[in-house]
Design a protein around this motif. Structure first.
Motif, PDB file in Angstrom:
ATOM      1  N   ILE A   1       0.879  -1.159   0.000  1.00 23.76           N
ATOM      2  CA  ILE A   1       0.000   0.000   0.000  1.00 23.76           C
ATOM      3  C   ILE A   1       0.917   1.209   0.000  1.00 23.76           C
ATOM      4  O   ILE A   1       2.005   1.165   0.588  1.00 23.76           O
ATOM      5  N   MET A   2       0.516   2.278  -0.689  1.00 20.33           N
ATOM      6  CA  MET A   2       1.405   3.438  -0.772  1.00 20.33           C
ATOM      7  C   MET A   2       1.624   4.015   0.622  1.00 20.33           C
ATOM      8  O   MET A   2       0.684   4.315   1.343  1.00 20.33           O
ATOM      9  N   ARG A   3       2.888   4.168   0.984  1.00 17.80           N
ATOM     10  CA  ARG A   3       3.261   4.643   2.313  1.00 17.80           C
ATOM     11  C   ARG A   3       3.746   6.091   2.229  1.00 17.80           C
ATOM     12  O   ARG A   3       4.672   6.385   1.482  1.00 17.80           O
ATOM     13  N   ILE A   4       3.131   6.948   3.013  1.00 18.27           N
ATOM     14  CA  ILE A   4       3.421   8.388   2.970  1.00 18.27           C
ATOM     15  C   ILE A   4       3.964   8.840   4.322  1.00 18.27           C
ATOM     16  O   ILE A   4       3.357   8.572   5.367  1.00 18.27           O
ATOM     17  N   LEU A   5       5.082   9.521   4.287  1.00 19.72           N
ATOM     18  CA  LEU A   5       5.606  10.194   5.479  1.00 19.72           C
ATOM     19  C   LEU A   5       5.288  11.670   5.347  1.00 19.72           C
ATOM     20  O   LEU A   5       5.709  12.320   4.386  1.00 19.72           O
ATOM     21  N   HIS A   6       4.565  12.204   6.313  1.00 22.50           N
ATOM     22  CA  HIS A   6       4.146  13.608   6.266  1.00 22.50           C
ATOM     23  C   HIS A   6       4.879  14.384   7.360  1.00 22.50           C
ATOM     24  O   HIS A   6       4.708  14.114   8.546  1.00 22.50           O
ATOM     25  N   LEU A   7       5.690  15.362   6.943  1.00 20.58           N
ATOM     26  CA  LEU A   7       6.540  16.101   7.880  1.00 20.58           C
ATOM     27  C   LEU A   7       5.956  17.448   8.302  1.00 20.58           C
ATOM     28  O   LEU A   7       6.595  18.182   9.053  1.00 20.58           O
ATOM     29  N   GLU A   8       4.742  17.770   7.821  1.00 22.58           N
ATOM     30  CA  GLU A   8       4.121  19.040   8.199  1.00 22.58           C
ATOM     31  C   GLU A   8       2.608  18.869   8.390  1.00 22.58           C
ATOM     32  O   GLU A   8       1.821  19.690   7.912  1.00 22.58           O
ATOM     33  N   PRO A   9       2.152  17.860   9.095  1.00 22.43           N
ATOM     34  CA  PRO A   9       0.712  17.609   9.197  1.00 22.43           C
ATOM     35  C   PRO A   9      -0.051  18.721   9.904  1.00 22.43           C
ATOM     36  O   PRO A   9      -1.232  18.944   9.629  1.00 22.43           O
TER      37      PRO A   9
END
Length: 328
Positions: free
Chosen positions: A8-16
């Protein structure tokens, strides 16, 4: 279920914290979203050593350099809600087929985003009206104006270097203050110049402007754009406003010009390498050391685009742009 092993596409979000709940939910719909708020580069690096992502939503203050990006073997997208991209190693991304999704080139949308233009004008007014000095005196119980004689914009000539989205907005502000407006750009802009504005060569602009606004984009060729030779072309006692990038101005030449009074005042929202600073200054630049002892310099921490409306617009737009790309 081990989410790290699932395809599954894995997203790291550094400014949520700057993205709406709605947009974060849209990212979670078909993806695994990991939200983090790393304070320093080392925290990000340690995390990326242990986890692999397909997508990183990044921000200013953290650098996605070759050392960081090389830890991510499966990375396909870097998403940034900025036009400037000097916090990302674009060469590495290009060589490794990592697509950078940004606001660069989104001209129609960006005309609706005015926070940096407003901040540019605020810096100019704050500088020429001596507002920081005046307020500091009042806080020290001093009510005296004789040393605070202000300059005025009415009748002055402003030179705008970089006649793009922001340059055009600044030109409109200047005309509202009854200023003469000179503009310059490396593009052919004669058909874009409005009534009350004059398209001139860079040398003519430098020699005839009382105030110079630097609005050029970050490109390798523009590093140290304002150097010793260009500064020497300027009128004596000129005022310089910079909300482009710190790298565009040779800091040594700038400080020399301030000390010699060639430049009477500087207001800047950007300093060299500040796109990867986060929190406390890693070093104290010479221009800040100068500003601590002199009242003719104003520096703000790259906050020009940090307006409530603009933040929401840009974060919503970049999320939708990314989602549209992966749906194709």
């Amino acid at each position: 279920m081990d989410l790290w092993k699932e395809r599954i596409m894995r997203i790291l979000h550094l400014e949520p914290y700057n993205y709406s709940k709605e947009k974060l939910s849209s990212l979670r719909k078909d993806c695994f979203l990991q939200e983090e708020n790393f304070k320093i580069q080392e925290e990000l690096q340690l995390h990326l050593k242990n986890y692999q992502y397909d997508v990183i939503f990044t921000r200013l203050g953290l650098s996605l350099d070759k050392q960081i990006l090389s830890l991510q073997r499966e990375l396909k997208y870097v998403v940034t809600p900025t036009t400037g991209l000097n916090h990302i190693d674009l060469n590495y991304c290009n060589d490794n087929k990592i697509k950078v999704v940004s606001l660069k080139g989104e001209i129609e949308f960006l005309t609706t985003v005015k926070s940096t233009a407003e901040h540019t004008w605020a810096l100019l007014l704050t500088l020429i009206r001596n507002i920081p000095v005046a307020f500091q005196q009042v806080k020290n119980d001093i009510w005296e104006r004789h040393q605070l004689m202000a300059d005025e914009l009415d009748g002055k000539t402003i030179g705008i270097i970089g006649y793009g989205r922001l340059g055009k907005i600044i030109a409109r502000y200047a005309k509202a203050f009854d200023m003469s407006v000179l503009v310059n750009d490396t593009r052919e802009i004669e058909d874009e110049v409005k009534e009350g504005e004059k398209n001139v060569s860079l040398e003519v602009l430098l020699r005839n402007s009382d105030i110079i606004c630097l609005m050029i984009t970050y490109e390798e060729r523009n590093i140290n754009f304002l150097d010793y030779s260009k500064i020497q072309m300027m009128k004596d006692q000129v005022i310089l406003i910079n909300t482009s990038r710190g790298e565009m101005v040779n800091e040594d030449a700038l400080i020399q010009a301030l000390k010699s009074k060639k430049i009477s005042g500087v207001a800047t929202d950007v300093l060299k390498n500040d796109s990867i600073w986060n929190g406390k200054l890693p070093i104290v630049p010479e221009i800040i050391k100068y500003a601590k002892k002199n009242d003719n310099v104003i520096i703000t921490p790259h906050m020009g685009g940090y307006g409530k409306v603009s933040i929401k617009k840009t974060r919503d737009f970049i999320t939708d742009k990314f989602l549209n790309q992966i749906e194709k």
